[in-house]
Scaffold this motif. Sequence first.
Motif, short mmCIF file in Angstrom:
data_model
loop_
_atom_site.label_atom_id
_atom_site.label_comp_id
_atom_site.label_asym_id
_atom_site.label_seq_id
_atom_site.Cartn_x
_atom_site.Cartn_y
_atom_site.Cartn_z
N GLU A 153 -24.00 82.05 -26.81
CA GLU A 153 -23.21 81.09 -27.59
C GLU A 153 -22.32 80.24 -26.68
O GLU A 153 -22.16 79.03 -26.90
N SER A 154 -21.75 80.85 -25.67
CA SER A 154 -20.91 80.10 -24.74
C SER A 154 -21.73 79.06 -23.98
O SER A 154 -21.29 77.92 -23.78
N LEU A 155 -22.92 79.45 -23.57
CA LEU A 155 -23.78 78.53 -22.83
C LEU A 155 -24.24 77.37 -23.70
O LEU A 155 -24.48 76.26 -23.20
N LEU A 156 -24.36 77.59 -25.01
CA LEU A 156 -24.74 76.51 -25.92
C LEU A 156 -23.67 75.42 -25.99
O LEU A 156 -23.97 74.29 -26.38
N VAL A 157 -22.46 75.76 -25.62
CA VAL A 157 -21.40 74.77 -25.52
C VAL A 157 -21.40 74.11 -24.15
O VAL A 157 -21.29 72.88 -24.02
N LEU A 158 -21.56 74.93 -23.11
CA LEU A 158 -21.37 74.46 -21.74
C LEU A 158 -22.57 73.69 -21.17
O LEU A 158 -22.39 72.64 -20.53
N GLU A 159 -23.78 74.20 -21.36
CA GLU A 159 -24.92 73.58 -20.68
C GLU A 159 -25.27 72.19 -21.22
O GLU A 159 -25.56 71.28 -20.42
N PRO A 160 -25.25 71.95 -22.55
CA PRO A 160 -25.48 70.58 -23.02
C PRO A 160 -24.44 69.60 -22.48
O PRO A 160 -24.74 68.42 -22.24
N MET A 161 -23.21 70.07 -22.27
CA MET A 161 -22.19 69.24 -21.65
C MET A 161 -22.61 68.82 -20.24
O MET A 161 -22.36 67.70 -19.80
N CYS A 162 -23.28 69.74 -19.53
CA CYS A 162 -23.75 69.44 -18.19
C CYS A 162 -24.87 68.40 -18.22
O CYS A 162 -24.92 67.49 -17.38
N ALA A 163 -25.80 68.54 -19.18
CA ALA A 163 -26.89 67.56 -19.30
C ALA A 163 -26.33 66.17 -19.56
O ALA A 163 -26.79 65.18 -18.99
N ALA A 164 -25.33 66.10 -20.44
CA ALA A 164 -24.68 64.82 -20.71
C ALA A 164 -24.00 64.28 -19.45
O ALA A 164 -24.03 63.07 -19.18
N GLY A 165 -23.41 65.18 -18.67
CA GLY A 165 -22.77 64.78 -17.43
C GLY A 165 -23.75 64.20 -16.44
O GLY A 165 -23.43 63.26 -15.70
N CYS A 166 -24.96 64.74 -16.40
CA CYS A 166 -26.00 64.19 -15.53
C CYS A 166 -26.38 62.77 -15.97
O CYS A 166 -26.55 61.87 -15.15
N ALA A 167 -26.52 62.57 -17.29
CA ALA A 167 -26.95 61.28 -17.82
C ALA A 167 -25.91 60.19 -17.62
O ALA A 167 -26.25 59.01 -17.50
N VAL A 168 -24.64 60.56 -17.58
CA VAL A 168 -23.58 59.57 -17.47
C VAL A 168 -23.28 59.19 -16.02
O VAL A 168 -22.61 58.19 -15.76
N GLU A 185 -32.63 60.07 -16.81
CA GLU A 185 -32.96 58.87 -16.03
C GLU A 185 -32.51 57.61 -16.76
O GLU A 185 -32.00 56.66 -16.15
N GLU A 186 -32.69 57.58 -18.09
CA GLU A 186 -32.36 56.40 -18.89
C GLU A 186 -30.87 56.31 -19.22
O GLU A 186 -30.41 55.32 -19.80
N GLY A 187 -30.13 57.34 -18.90
CA GLY A 187 -28.71 57.33 -19.19
C GLY A 187 -28.38 57.57 -20.65
O GLY A 187 -27.31 57.18 -21.13
N ASP A 188 -29.27 58.23 -21.37
CA ASP A 188 -29.06 58.52 -22.79
C ASP A 188 -28.22 59.79 -22.91
O ASP A 188 -28.75 60.91 -22.99
N VAL A 189 -26.91 59.63 -22.94
CA VAL A 189 -25.98 60.76 -22.91
C VAL A 189 -26.13 61.64 -24.15
O VAL A 189 -26.28 62.86 -24.06
N ASP A 190 -26.08 61.01 -25.34
CA ASP A 190 -26.18 61.80 -26.58
C ASP A 190 -27.54 62.45 -26.72
O ASP A 190 -27.65 63.60 -27.16
N GLY A 191 -28.59 61.72 -26.35
CA GLY A 191 -29.93 62.29 -26.43
C GLY A 191 -30.10 63.47 -25.51
O GLY A 191 -30.70 64.49 -25.88
N ALA A 192 -29.56 63.37 -24.28
CA ALA A 192 -29.65 64.47 -23.33
C ALA A 192 -28.88 65.69 -23.84
O ALA A 192 -29.36 66.82 -23.73
N ARG A 193 -27.72 65.45 -24.44
CA ARG A 193 -26.92 66.56 -24.96
C ARG A 193 -27.66 67.27 -26.10
O ARG A 193 -27.74 68.50 -26.14
#
Length: 269
Positions: free
Chosen positions: A111-126, A224-232
């Motif tokens: 459950e903790s990772l479900l909060v943290l890891e999508p945040m990281c994916a968004a960080g990559c996209a931005v 690659e496309e910078g889609d922050v919400d989509g990546a999250r």
Amino acid sequence: MSELSDRSFSPRFGMSSRVAESIASDLRKRILRGEADGAPLPRQDDLTRQYGVSGPSLREALRILEAEGLITVRRGKFGGAYVHKPSWSSAAYALALSLQGQGVTLADLAESLLVLEPMCAAGCAVRADRAGTIVPALRASVADTEAHIGDDVQFSVSARAFHDLLVGGLPQESMRLIVRSMVAIWSIQERIWAETVNAASQYPSEDSQREAYRTHAALLRLIEEGDVDGARRLSAAHLEASQAIVLERFGSEVVDASSLAAVQAFKSL
């Protein structure tokens, strides 16, 4: 000159019941301040003169630091005390031990990772520099994952490497340390699970592995496309689906940091 060899750095300590702790505290600060990993401490005779204490007091101070994992004391002709700088992997192991000691389950960790890891994916996209930094590494990881489809345990290791790379999207060093430690703990639990079920021929099918690979490739495109919400969103959905495989059988189990397999895995980080 090494900071630990600088005799002017530390005050001399008078004899007291706390002298060993005082010496350990001073050496600890100096190690953490920048001493190179693997560097030798000054000889014990030199340290006793530097601090103005007896041999037994110094040896007790070194035992304190050794118990904390900050030094290793080697015996023999080429012996001495050698520095071990704390790393993210030692932080992950310490955190895993704490989680196990507190009886934290894999479901709780998930459950903790479900909060943290999508945040990281968004960080990559931005990231403005993603095309020259994180994207090439993710692309290589996706290719490696595809190459190991059908290779059971190795596929799990390769797929987890992709998730580990996503942590690099966070700009804060402190947050990267925390999330990387959490991801590593989950990865080790997953590795132990993979080895367990593989022995019983219950490893996910090649179709499931191909689906995971396709999702990684899609997530790479969004970044690659910078889609922050989509990546999250995709990261969260994918992580939840991949966690379900482990949680179905092991969700109520407590985090394992103490078994031989777990300890060896943490040492290999």
